[in-house]
Design an enzyme around this catalytic site. Structure first.
Site, PDB file in Angstrom:
ATOM      1  N   ASP A   1      17.607  71.250  -4.121  1.00 29.82           N
ATOM      2  CA  ASP A   1      17.864  72.380  -4.958  1.00 29.82           C
ATOM      3  C   ASP A   1      17.239  72.486  -6.142  1.00 29.82           C
ATOM      4  O   ASP A   1      17.302  71.671  -6.911  1.00 29.82           O
ATOM      5  CB  ASP A   1      19.549  72.517  -5.208  1.00 29.82           C
ATOM      6  CG  ASP A   1      19.892  73.672  -5.980  1.00 29.82           C
ATOM      7  OD1 ASP A   1      19.095  74.477  -6.373  1.00 29.82           O
ATOM      8  OD2 ASP A   1      21.208  73.451  -6.302  1.00 29.82           O
TER       9      ASP A   1
ATOM     10  N   VAL B   1      17.215  82.155  -4.068  1.00 33.50           N
ATOM     11  CA  VAL B   1      16.850  81.132  -5.195  1.00 33.50           C
ATOM     12  C   VAL B   1      17.144  81.877  -6.558  1.00 33.50           C
ATOM     13  O   VAL B   1      17.448  81.303  -7.726  1.00 33.50           O
ATOM     14  CB  VAL B   1      15.403  80.730  -5.187  1.00 33.50           C
ATOM     15  CG1 VAL B   1      14.466  81.671  -5.428  1.00 33.50           C
ATOM     16  CG2 VAL B   1      15.268  79.300  -5.825  1.00 33.50           C
ATOM     17  N   ASP B   2      16.869  83.056  -6.632  1.00 30.58           N
ATOM     18  CA  ASP B   2      17.220  84.018  -7.724  1.00 30.58           C
ATOM     19  C   ASP B   2      18.716  83.955  -8.271  1.00 30.58           C
ATOM     20  O   ASP B   2      18.959  83.416  -9.334  1.00 30.58           O
ATOM     21  CB  ASP B   2      16.641  85.361  -7.654  1.00 30.58           C
ATOM     22  CG  ASP B   2      16.585  86.340  -8.723  1.00 30.58           C
ATOM     23  OD1 ASP B   2      16.617  85.866  -9.847  1.00 30.58           O
ATOM     24  OD2 ASP B   2      16.373  87.431  -8.695  1.00 30.58           O
TER      25      ASP B   2
ATOM     26  N   VAL C   1      13.862  86.240   1.698  1.00 34.12           N
ATOM     27  CA  VAL C   1      14.328  87.681   1.965  1.00 34.12           C
ATOM     28  C   VAL C   1      12.873  88.603   1.986  1.00 34.12           C
ATOM     29  O   VAL C   1      12.817  89.425   2.822  1.00 34.12           O
ATOM     30  CB  VAL C   1      15.161  88.401   0.886  1.00 34.12           C
ATOM     31  CG1 VAL C   1      15.300  89.847   1.281  1.00 34.12           C
ATOM     32  CG2 VAL C   1      16.398  87.635   0.849  1.00 34.12           C
TER      33      VAL C   1
HETATM   34  P1  ADP Z   1      12.109  85.935  -1.919  1.00 34.02           P
HETATM   35  O1  ADP Z   1      12.896  87.047  -2.326  1.00 34.02           O
HETATM   36  O2  ADP Z   1      10.882  85.570  -2.977  1.00 34.02           O
HETATM   37  O3  ADP Z   1      11.583  85.831  -0.506  1.00 34.02           O
HETATM   38  P2  ADP Z   1      14.163  83.819  -1.557  1.00 34.02           P
HETATM   39  O4  ADP Z   1      15.153  83.615  -2.819  1.00 34.02           O
HETATM   40  O5  ADP Z   1      14.794  84.836  -0.572  1.00 34.02           O
HETATM   41  O6  ADP Z   1      12.948  84.666  -2.507  1.00 34.02           O
HETATM   42  O7  ADP Z   1      13.646  82.759  -0.971  1.00 34.02           O
HETATM   43  C1  ADP Z   1      12.362  81.943  -1.336  1.00 34.02           C
HETATM   44  C2  ADP Z   1      12.651  80.612  -0.893  1.00 34.02           C
HETATM   45  O8  ADP Z   1      13.550  79.796  -1.704  1.00 34.02           O
HETATM   46  C3  ADP Z   1      13.431  80.298   0.623  1.00 34.02           C
HETATM   47  O9  ADP Z   1      12.379  79.528   1.253  1.00 34.02           O
HETATM   48  C4  ADP Z   1      14.700  79.672   0.320  1.00 34.02           C
HETATM   49  O10 ADP Z   1      14.915  79.192   1.452  1.00 34.02           O
HETATM   50  C5  ADP Z   1      14.381  79.114  -0.920  1.00 34.02           C
HETATM   51  N1  ADP Z   1      15.346  78.612  -1.657  1.00 34.02           N
HETATM   52  C6  ADP Z   1      16.756  79.412  -1.956  1.00 34.02           C
HETATM   53  N2  ADP Z   1      17.677  78.979  -2.894  1.00 34.02           N
HETATM   54  C7  ADP Z   1      17.137  77.810  -3.247  1.00 34.02           C
HETATM   55  C8  ADP Z   1      17.245  76.761  -4.039  1.00 34.02           C
HETATM   56  N3  ADP Z   1      18.582  76.578  -4.741  1.00 34.02           N
HETATM   57  N4  ADP Z   1      16.459  75.866  -4.468  1.00 34.02           N
HETATM   58  C9  ADP Z   1      14.944  75.807  -3.852  1.00 34.02           C
HETATM   59  N5  ADP Z   1      14.768  76.753  -3.106  1.00 34.02           N
HETATM   60  C10 ADP Z   1      15.706  77.681  -2.615  1.00 34.02           C
END
Ligand code: ADP
Length: 171
Positions: free
Chosen positions: A15, A38-39, A124
């Site tokens: 994470d 992740v946002d 996403v």
């Molecule tokens: P985007 O909209 O740029 O595609 P996402 O948040 O949907 O961004 O996903 C980007 C990547 O971050 C994905 O591979 C997802 O699995 C990963 N991700 C989501 N939450 C976390 C976290 N807490 N720490 C690290 N990576 C994460």
């Protein structure tokens, strides 16, 4: 292969919000006002002051990056960048490369020595991880070779499968 540069790069699984680095990168959207993935995780961990701060920034274009404090995070800063929504066109790769380059540039300007990246656009936004991994690593490697001030770059993957793809590419 340049060993000094190579040794600055680390692949992790976990994470991003709990990392103790100078800056973590957020895969944000153009509004900078939070979202899912992740946002969402970064906004939850950093606290509501992050959203208040982001409201004053007026958004961010795709491929660009902006810096904010880390607020409640261990990381002192968050560098927000907006990856491309995957379309299969050539511009995707250019924009994704720009995300990494612009984050690293902002890091240097802010005297940041350690930085962690999630897989920008690979959730996403639908970017195929193998292609995105190559862009992330190659762009970062080229940058670190020229600009020596950054000492440690972490690529952190949430899932084990994605972690393995990065590990395979680096080896
Ligand atoms: P985007 O909209 O740029 O595609 P996402 O948040 O949907 O961004 O996903 C980007 C990547 O971050 C994905 O591979 C997802 O699995 C990963 N991700 C989501 N939450 C976390 C976290 N807490 N720490 C690290 N990576 C994460």
């Amino acid at each position: 292969m340049n060993t000094e540069t190579f040794n600055k790069i680390e692949i992790m699984q976990g994470d991003i919000t709990i990392l103790d680095v100078d800056a973590i990168v957020n895969a944000a959207n153009n509004s900078l006002l939070g979202g899912g993935g992740v946002d969402g995780a970064i906004h939850r961990a950093a606290g509501t002051k992050l959203l208040d701060y982001c409201k004053g920034l007026g958004g961010c274009s795709t491929g660009e990056a902006v810096i904010t404090p880390g607020f409640k995070l261990k990381a002192g800063h968050i560098i927000h960048t907006v990856g491309p929504v995957y379309s299969g066109k050539k511009e995707d790769a250019i924009q994704l490369g720009l995300c990494y380059k612009n984050c690293l540039k902002i890091a240097v300007e802010n005297n940041i020595k350690s930085i962690a990246f999630p897989a920008i656009s690979c959730g996403v936004y639908g970017y195929p991880l193998k292609d995105a991994c190559k862009i992330a690593v190659d762009t970062t490697f080229a940058f670190l070779k020229e600009e020596k001030s950054i000492q440690h770059v972490v690529f952190i993957q949430f899932s084990l499968d994605n972690y393995k793809i990065y590990k395979d590419y680096l080896s």
